[in-house]
Design a protein around this motif. Structure first.
Motif, PDB file in Angstrom:
ATOM      1  N   PHE A 119      34.530  44.385  38.195  1.00 41.97           N
ATOM      2  CA  PHE A 119      35.289  43.146  38.113  1.00 41.97           C
ATOM      3  C   PHE A 119      34.582  42.124  37.226  1.00 41.97           C
ATOM      4  O   PHE A 119      33.347  42.066  37.180  1.00 41.97           O
ATOM      5  N   VAL A 120      35.387  41.310  36.552  1.00 41.92           N
ATOM      6  CA  VAL A 120      34.877  40.120  35.885  1.00 41.92           C
ATOM      7  C   VAL A 120      34.537  39.111  36.974  1.00 41.92           C
ATOM      8  O   VAL A 120      35.371  38.800  37.826  1.00 41.92           O
ATOM      9  N   PRO A 121      33.302  38.577  36.992  1.00 41.54           N
ATOM     10  CA  PRO A 121      32.902  37.724  38.122  1.00 41.54           C
ATOM     11  C   PRO A 121      33.524  36.333  38.074  1.00 41.54           C
ATOM     12  O   PRO A 121      33.922  35.842  37.006  1.00 41.54           O
ATOM     13  N   ALA A 122      33.573  35.698  39.230  1.00 44.55           N
ATOM     14  CA  ALA A 122      33.954  34.285  39.292  1.00 44.55           C
ATOM     15  C   ALA A 122      32.980  33.477  38.447  1.00 44.55           C
ATOM     16  O   ALA A 122      31.801  33.802  38.347  1.00 44.55           O
ATOM     17  N   GLY A 123      33.484  32.400  37.833  1.00 38.25           N
ATOM     18  CA  GLY A 123      32.650  31.594  36.945  1.00 38.25           C
ATOM     19  C   GLY A 123      32.839  31.933  35.482  1.00 38.25           C
ATOM     20  O   GLY A 123      32.371  31.199  34.609  1.00 38.25           O
ATOM     21  N   SER A 124      33.537  33.020  35.183  1.00 38.10           N
ATOM     22  CA  SER A 124      33.790  33.404  33.795  1.00 38.10           C
ATOM     23  C   SER A 124      34.798  32.448  33.162  1.00 38.10           C
ATOM     24  O   SER A 124      35.705  31.948  33.831  1.00 38.10           O
TER      25      SER A 124
END
Length: 358
Positions: A315-320
């Protein structure tokens, strides 16, 4: 009807990462915090089964009551968000430092965004499929890791302002505990099987907040089993200090900050942005941290542990942060579930975001 709840632990929490952790394997179990939406939906659906007195050995009854691994029936979740109680029922949410942040003063935890995307210098070679890169003329000083921004500070940051972040140890601590593998048949320790587990201990009045709909008749306050080892937590109803909104028509130049992790089938971008937007958009640049691996379990499958494992995904992390340009008018597609930008499980909170002009 949307309901909002705040969760805080009775003791500590354990939210394991995607690495295997079993006897004879890796001796250390790390915790991810905040946990992934899959963890929270599992706890929520388990609580719903308990409230409805569903027999957990009856797989068909489980499916009929709460669905399966990709069928969430009426359940809709947003979050989980790191949050702190302010008074009886108000909470302030905190979000991870944006991936495009640079440090202005590490000692004071001051960060600011990179400048607007610019075209690369002549002769620069890159395999990036976009035409521009972030901040090539900046003195690149990586942002201090582990900072969190309150709802208000995050909005200021996305407006281009310098802000002060909060170190993670002011919101939660990591606590390591050691144990020894046990032979259950003889109730004796197993030589050489020493392990270490990394737990999360939130600071005073700090926990997790979610928004939920689809389940009715939940109590205003109760206990719930949460995370690894089924650790007990207490939940109560709450309200968020600030509500984020998505504009009906996007600015010509806009950026998206992901509040929760998101998943795209091809990798860090989807196969086609038009599945999320009405109108033509061009991805100009992106800033994102290392991918996160998320798996889980399926209670409706065999009781054999191997058969209960769900597929792992990156997954693309939160904060991106993703930067776009568009030919107006551009809006979010009205058929998106929960207005989420994700190829996986928008029903339970993946792909939540904020839009700001750049």
């Amino acid at each position: 009807m949307n309901q909002r709840f705040f969760f805080h632990p009775i003791d500590v929490w354990l939210f394991r990462d995607g690495k295997p952790f079993s006897a004879g394997g890796d001796h250390r179990a790390e915790s991810i915090f905040p946990p992934f939406p899959t963890v929270v939906q599992g706890a929520i659906r388990s609580k719903e089964l308990a409230l409805k007195n569903i027999d957990l050995t009856d797989k068909d009854a489980i499916r009929n009551a709460v669905g399966g691994p990709s069928d969430f029936k009426a359940l809709r979740l947003k979050g989980p968000y790191l949050a702190q109680q302010n008074g009886a029922d108000k909470v302030t949410r905190f979000f991870p430092q944006p991936a495009d942040a640079i440090s202005c003063d590490v000692s004071k935890h001051i960060i600011r965004p990179l400048s607007k995307p610019e075209r690369p210098s002549p002769g620069l070679k890159t395999n990036c499929p976009t035409s521009k890169l972030l901040g090539l003329d900046e003195p690149l000083t990586k942002g201090e890791s582990g900072l969190w921004l309150s709802e208000e500070r995050l909005l200021d940051y996305l407006d281009g302002k310098e802000v002060i972040g909060i170190p993670s140890n002011q919101l939660f601590e990591r606590e390591n505990r050691f144990g020894v593998g046990i032979d259950s048949s003889q109730m004796t320790s197993i030589e050489g099987l020493i392990y270490e587990v990394n737990y999360i201990r939130p600071c005073k009045n700090v926990g997790l907040a979610i928004e939920m709909s689809g389940y009715l008749n939940w109590p205003d306050r109760d206990l719930i089993l949460f995370g690894g080892e089924n650790r007990a937590a207490e939940f109560s109803r709450c309200e968020f200090s600030i509500d984020f909104s998505i504009p009906e028509i996007f600015p010509r130049q806009f950026k998206i900050y992901f509040l929760t992790p998101t998943y795209f089938e091809p990798g860090w971008i989807p196969g086609n942005w038009e599945k999320f937007f009405n109108g033509k958009v061009e991805l100009v640049s992106a800033a994102l941290n290392r991918s996160e691996i998320i798996g889980g379990f399926d209670m409706t499958q065999s009781s054999n542990k191997a058969g209960m494992n769900r597929p792992s995904r990156r997954f693309v992390p939160a904060g991106s942060v993703y930067y776009f340009e568009c030919e107006r008018p551009v809006s979010l597609r009205p058929d998106l579930i929960q207005n989420a930008i994700t190829d996986f499980a928008p029903e339970i909170g993946f792909g939540q975001f904020i839009v700001k002009e750049w």
